[in-house]
Design a protein around this motif. Structure first.
Motif, short mmCIF file in Angstrom:
data_model
loop_
_atom_site.label_atom_id
_atom_site.label_comp_id
_atom_site.label_asym_id
_atom_site.label_seq_id
_atom_site.Cartn_x
_atom_site.Cartn_y
_atom_site.Cartn_z
N TYR A 2 -6.14 4.24 -0.57
CA TYR A 2 -6.32 2.84 -0.15
C TYR A 2 -5.50 2.52 1.09
CZ TYR A 2 -2.03 2.29 -2.85
OH TYR A 2 -0.77 2.43 -3.34
N PRO A 8 -11.23 -4.49 3.09
CA PRO A 8 -11.23 -4.57 1.62
C PRO A 8 -12.57 -4.13 1.03
CG PRO A 8 -11.21 -6.77 2.63
CD PRO A 8 -11.04 -5.79 3.74
N SER A 252 -4.27 -4.67 -6.86
CA SER A 252 -5.22 -4.35 -5.78
C SER A 252 -4.95 -5.18 -4.52
CB SER A 252 -6.66 -4.61 -6.27
OG SER A 252 -6.81 -5.99 -6.54
N THR A 256 -7.13 -2.79 -2.07
CA THR A 256 -8.60 -2.70 -2.07
C THR A 256 -9.24 -4.09 -2.02
OG1 THR A 256 -8.64 -2.68 -4.48
CG2 THR A 256 -8.60 -0.54 -3.38
N SER A 257 -8.42 -5.14 -2.16
CA SER A 257 -9.00 -6.49 -2.17
C SER A 257 -8.08 -7.49 -1.48
CB SER A 257 -9.24 -6.93 -3.61
OG SER A 257 -8.02 -7.18 -4.25
N CYS A 258 -8.60 -8.67 -1.22
CA CYS A 258 -7.77 -9.75 -0.71
C CYS A 258 -8.47 -11.07 -1.03
CB CYS A 258 -7.50 -9.61 0.78
SG CYS A 258 -8.94 -9.83 1.81
N TRP A 288 -6.40 -7.98 7.63
CA TRP A 288 -6.27 -6.76 6.80
C TRP A 288 -5.25 -5.80 7.43
CZ3 TRP A 288 -7.36 -5.65 2.01
CH2 TRP A 288 -7.48 -4.32 1.60
#
Ligand SMILES: C[S@@+](CC[C@H](N)C(=O)[O-])C[C@H]1O[C@@H](n2cnc3c(N)ncnc32)[C@H](O)[C@@H]1O
Length: 436
Positions: A2, A8, A252, A256-258, A288
């Motif tokens: 990641y 993301p 995460s 991998t996310s936001c 990001w």
């Protein structure tokens, strides 16, 4: 892996700060000033339009609509949301279902939404309504759950657990089961950033451990799927069973996310009060990039990163925002971290064994995104895999042909058949391929 993602995989999109309820534990309740308006202004719509474009251009796989209460602005945002759908972005929703009706069902269907995560604070109607600070909240949410399930939606119920409703976990899980929910989640309350005194709400360590046990009891008694939607430090789990059930969830945030706020501000997760850029200004990819310290390990306290050795593979060192809100900083210890080696053993799933003759084929619902190391093969936020270009080409070819064997994979890599079988096993576990 990641650490090198170009964007993301999943985004939580807070469509509005407005909500039908006023839940006293909610991080958004503590964040907002005067009560916001339900109808979005032309300026807000412009921000949402740009946010949708950013999600599409960044090739995000999945968006969770949240808020505030997203059903309150769904109608107004249909053009933006349909644009996401048309671009192949899958959508799910977090909603308290108070506004669920025939029209909402139709809009949700148009967006291809099938999964709903709803919030219910207690099976005790008075207690539920007190927490929601809204009379009739229990009645409306339960009616919404019934209507959603009757119309074929997969509904999971999330109960945020605080001192106020801790004693009603089992009864609320039982109610979720009786209503026909697919899953029941009990999630410890996180302290909202700008709430000075949360002592009447925050759980004690022993209560979180008891919450895990109640979930296990519900699973045993009713066979309902159970979960807890936070990453907990591995040392917090009191026994092997609770760690096996709830210890697999990793943080995460910015990995991998936001979260994309209603004002376009981009944060590592919904709990986080810190923005790393705005969709309107530097865009999703710019923000990001700015969140690098969330994925390079520099925010992890030494006790977890060096001494414990469970991080990063088997524990993500709890929640950085809990640490911040407990009064230390982002790189402090999660207040629920016990500072010792975990007493509970990690559950190690036995790899599925296949005969050398096994044939696999790519599942058609899997989507790919090009990355500098190869590709991400994505099925869902829980099931995705980083792969190289060789495996990508092999998997794509299986859609037209009869599938691929371990022998063929081994040949492509000049590797052994047993290595190829191991790769096949990982792909099957992640639901990227099926055995033909
Ligand atoms: C802010 S709500 C917005 C969506 C919708 N209005 C709802 O109630 O589900 C999104 C999710 O955050 C959870 N949540 C809210 N405040 C929380 C807190 N302080 N700690 C942990 N989870 C929280 C809710 O239960 C819900 O699952």
């Amino acid at each position: 892996m990641y650490t090198r993602l170009s964007a993301p995989l999943d985004v939580q999109w807070e469509l509005t700060p407005w909500c039908t309820y006023n839940c006293v534990h909610c991080y958004n309740y503590w964040r907002r000033g005067k009560r916001p308006k339900r109808t979005l202004s032309a300026k807000q719509l412009e921000v949402h339009n740009k946010s949708a474009q950013e999600i599409i251009n960044s090739k995000v796989f999945h968006v969770t609509l949240t808020g505030g209460e997203p059903l309150g602005v769904l109608e107004q945002l249909m053009p933006e949301l349909l644009a996401l759908k048309d671009a192949g972005v899958r959508i799910s929703i977090n909603t308290n279902l108070a506004l669920m009706n025939k029209r909402m069902i139709s809009l949700l269907r148009q967006l291809g939404i099938r999964a709903i995560l709803t919030s219910l604070m207690s099976a005790d109607p008075t207690l539920n309504d007190n927490i929601a600070q809204t009379k009739g909240a229990y009645r409306r949410t339960v009616a919404g759950i019934r209507l959603a399930i009757a119309n074929g939606f997969r509904v999971s119920v999330n109960m945020v657990i605080s001192q106020k409703n801790f004693h009603t976990i089992y009864e609320t899980g039982k109610l979720a089961y009786e209503l026909g929910a697919q899953a029941f989640c009990a999630t410890k309350v996180s302290k909202p950033f700008n709430c000075k005194d949360f002592s009447g709400y925050s759980l004690l360590t022993q209560q979180i451990q008891q919450m895990f046990r109640e979930l296990v009891r519900l699973k045993r008694d009713f066979g309902i799927q159970v979960a807890s939607l936070e990453p907990y430090p591995a040392c917090l789990f009191p026994d092997d069973e609770t760690r096996a059930e709830f210890g697999d969830r990793h943080c995460s945030a910015a990995r991998t996310s936001c979260t994309l706020g209603f004002d376009g501000a981009i944060r590592p997760c919904s709990h986080a009060p810190i923005s790393y850029g705005n969709a309107i200004e530097i865009g999703l990819l710019g923000a990001w990039q700015n969140m690098g310290m969330w994925r390079d390990g520099s925010l992890i306290p030494a006790a977890c990163a060096v001494e414990c050795r469970e991080y990063p593979k088997f524990c993500s060192a709890g929640c950085r925002i809990e640490s911040l809100n407990a009064g230390t900083n982002l790189s402090g210890s999660d207040p629920y971290c016990l500072g010792s080696k975990p007493v509970a053993q990690r559950f190690v799933a036995k790899p599925e064994l296949f005969p050398a003759s096994a044939v696999i084929r790519l599942l058609s619902s899997v989507r790919f995104r090009k990355e500098d190391f190869g590709y991400i093969a994505y099925r869902s936020s829980a099931n995705w895999q980083a792969i190289d270009s060789t495996l990508h080409a092999i998997l794509k070819s299986t859609l037209n042909e009869k599938g691929v064997t371990a022998k063929q994979i081994a040949q492509a890599y000049n590797a052994t058949e047993s290595d190829a079988l191991e790769t096949m096993s990982i792909l099957i576990t992640r639901h990227i391929v099926e055995q033909v």
